[in-house]
Write an enzyme that holds these catalytic residues in place. Structure first.
Site, PDB file in Angstrom:
ATOM      1  CE  LYS A  12     -23.084 -23.221  13.880  1.00 53.14           C
ATOM      2  NZ  LYS A  12     -22.281 -22.055  13.502  1.00 53.14           N
ATOM      3  CG  ASP A  24     -21.798 -18.625  15.022  1.00 53.60           C
ATOM      4  OD1 ASP A  24     -20.807 -19.078  15.632  1.00 53.60           O
ATOM      5  OD2 ASP A  24     -22.660 -19.361  14.497  1.00 53.60           O
ATOM      6  CB  THR A  40     -28.639 -17.742  -5.009  1.00 55.25           C
ATOM      7  OG1 THR A  40     -27.724 -18.767  -5.409  1.00 55.25           O
ATOM      8  CG2 THR A  40     -30.054 -18.128  -5.371  1.00 55.25           C
ATOM      9  CB  ILE A  93     -15.978 -16.083   8.119  1.00 55.99           C
ATOM     10  CG1 ILE A  93     -16.598 -16.817   6.945  1.00 55.99           C
ATOM     11  CG2 ILE A  93     -16.719 -14.798   8.400  1.00 55.99           C
ATOM     12  CD1 ILE A  93     -17.883 -17.525   7.335  1.00 55.99           C
TER      13      ILE A  93
HETATM   14  P1  ATR Z   1     -22.652 -21.128   5.911  1.00 57.05           P
HETATM   15  O1  ATR Z   1     -23.800 -21.589   6.723  1.00 57.05           O
HETATM   16  O2  ATR Z   1     -21.321 -21.641   6.403  1.00 57.05           O
HETATM   17  O3  ATR Z   1     -22.627 -19.644   5.719  1.00 57.05           O
HETATM   18  P2  ATR Z   1     -23.973 -21.899   3.430  1.00 57.05           P
HETATM   19  O4  ATR Z   1     -25.270 -21.693   4.072  1.00 57.05           O
HETATM   20  O5  ATR Z   1     -23.728 -23.149   2.664  1.00 57.05           O
HETATM   21  O6  ATR Z   1     -22.776 -21.849   4.493  1.00 57.05           O
HETATM   22  O7  ATR Z   1     -23.644 -20.613   2.513  1.00 57.05           O
HETATM   23  C1  ATR Z   1     -22.570 -20.592   1.669  1.00 57.05           C
HETATM   24  C2  ATR Z   1     -22.489 -19.257   0.951  1.00 57.05           C
HETATM   25  O8  ATR Z   1     -21.386 -19.313   0.048  1.00 57.05           O
HETATM   26  C3  ATR Z   1     -23.704 -18.936   0.113  1.00 57.05           C
HETATM   27  O9  ATR Z   1     -23.874 -17.536   0.079  1.00 57.05           O
HETATM   28  C4  ATR Z   1     -23.305 -19.454  -1.275  1.00 57.05           C
HETATM   29  O10 ATR Z   1     -23.971 -18.830  -2.357  1.00 57.05           O
HETATM   30  P3  ATR Z   1     -25.441 -19.344  -2.821  1.00 57.05           P
HETATM   31  O11 ATR Z   1     -26.431 -18.780  -1.827  1.00 57.05           O
HETATM   32  O12 ATR Z   1     -25.608 -18.746  -4.182  1.00 57.05           O
HETATM   33  O13 ATR Z   1     -25.385 -20.840  -2.818  1.00 57.05           O
HETATM   34  C5  ATR Z   1     -21.841 -19.076  -1.276  1.00 57.05           C
HETATM   35  N1  ATR Z   1     -21.049 -19.873  -2.219  1.00 57.05           N
HETATM   36  C6  ATR Z   1     -20.622 -21.141  -2.058  1.00 57.05           C
HETATM   37  N2  ATR Z   1     -19.908 -21.548  -3.137  1.00 57.05           N
HETATM   38  C7  ATR Z   1     -19.898 -20.502  -4.007  1.00 57.05           C
HETATM   39  C8  ATR Z   1     -19.336 -20.276  -5.301  1.00 57.05           C
HETATM   40  N3  ATR Z   1     -18.628 -21.229  -5.931  1.00 57.05           N
HETATM   41  N4  ATR Z   1     -19.523 -19.052  -5.871  1.00 57.05           N
HETATM   42  C9  ATR Z   1     -20.233 -18.096  -5.253  1.00 57.05           C
HETATM   43  N5  ATR Z   1     -20.791 -18.251  -4.033  1.00 57.05           N
HETATM   44  C10 ATR Z   1     -20.625 -19.431  -3.416  1.00 57.05           C
END
Ligand code: ATR
Length: 279
Positions: free
Chosen positions: A67, A103, A155, A219
């Site tokens: 994207k 989206d 984060t 989602i």
């Molecule tokens: P997308 O583009 O589909 O939104 P992404 O950019 O990989 O996917 O984002 C995933 C989100 O899920 C992020 O907010 C991530 O948190 P971090 O920014 O801290 O990485 C969150 N996420 C994924 N696995 C997680 C977990 N086990 N616990 C808490 N947050 C998680």
């Protein structure tokens, strides 16, 4: 002449876009139209996107992980894609290829469709997560009049970057340990993380501080009712699952390519659910 559209991804086999668009092509009897998956490696994505007209395509959808590459590869964008710096829909216009992002539209249309009378202006919205999906949803909620966007992320720096990049006017960032304060007085809670997906652990948070009239959405749509949605329903909240976001985000692209605004019907939902059940 056949009007060909594709979805570009890597991998692309998981994409339900061909199922959705080919259902509409048949339903609205669009003559000589075809929608196909196209697996494109990251290193080939920019060139493939620029070459879409040469390859015989009138448009495309773009899914993970392309994207942002699609945004950079195109020099025309609509306002939403420009704000998000990410493109999920490519349309041929009189001036050439244009990148759009539907989206956030899909997210809002799904809530309006499934939660009668829902309005973003009702109160603060809480987003769990700060990835690409959270960006699209935060921007759309602000545009719809949400008075405040509260972002809770593992984060926090990523949440800060999201708010700054989008220029959100009323954003508040909360640490995971402070989620109770984020939920206090909120009107909407949305999980935008991958937590709750089949094979992943569930969103683990205490819903008690969330007002009972708050809407809860996710989602994630595999499973359709995630652990979060199940607990929210049991606590008396209205819930909206994530499948409709996928279906509604497809509407503007189909209309732009084929000239018919398609409807998201119960029949289409069932078709996609049956496909999900097979895999
Ligand atoms: P997308 O583009 O589909 O939104 P992404 O950019 O990989 O996917 O984002 C995933 C989100 O899920 C992020 O907010 C991530 O948190 P971090 O920014 O801290 O990485 C969150 N996420 C994924 N696995 C997680 C977990 N086990 N616990 C808490 N947050 C998680």
């Amino acid at each position: 002449m056949t009007r060909k559209v594709c979805v570009i991804g890597w991998p692309v086999t998981h994409s339900r876009s061909p199922l959705i668009h080919n259902h509409w092509i048949a339903e609205y009897r669009i003559p000589d139209a075809r929608y196909e998956p196209m697996a494109v490696k990251p290193e080939d994505a920019a060139a493939t996107i620029r070459d879409l007209p040469k390859l015989g395509f009138v448009g495309a959808n773009v899914t993970v992980p392309h994207k942002e590459t699609a945004f950079a590869a195109l020099d025309r964008h609509d306002a939403v894609a420009r704000r998000l710096k990410a493109v999920n829909t490519i349309v041929t216009t009189a001036k050439g290829l244009e990148g759009r992002n539907t989206d956030g539209y899909g997210f809002i249309a799904n809530l309006k469709d499934r939660a009668a009378g829902w309005k973003a202006s009702r109160g603060p919205a809480v987003l769990l997560g700060a990835g690409g999906a959270a960006r699209a949803i935060a921007a759309a909620l602000e545009d719809e009049g949400a008075p405040e966007i509260r972002i809770v992320n593992r984060t926090p720096a990523r949440a800060e970057a999201l708010a700054a990049d989008l220029g959100l006017k009323a954003a508040r960032i909360f640490a995971e340990t402070d989620v109770a304060s984020a939920l206090d007085g909120a009107a909407l809670l949305v999980n935008t993380t991958t937590l709750g997906m089949k094979g992943e652990s569930d969103v683990d948070l205490d819903l008690a501080p969330l007002p009972k009239d708050a809407l809860v959405s996710d989602i994630v749509y595999t499973p359709l009712e995630t652990g979060l949605l199940c607990r929210a329903r049991e606590a008396g909240h209205e819930i909206v699952d994530g499948l409709g976001m996928l279906l509604h985000q497809a509407v503007p692209g189909f209309e732009a390519w084929f000239g018919v605004r398609p409807e998201v019907t119960e029949q289409l939902r069932k078709l996609v659910l049956a496909d999900i059940a097979k895999h």
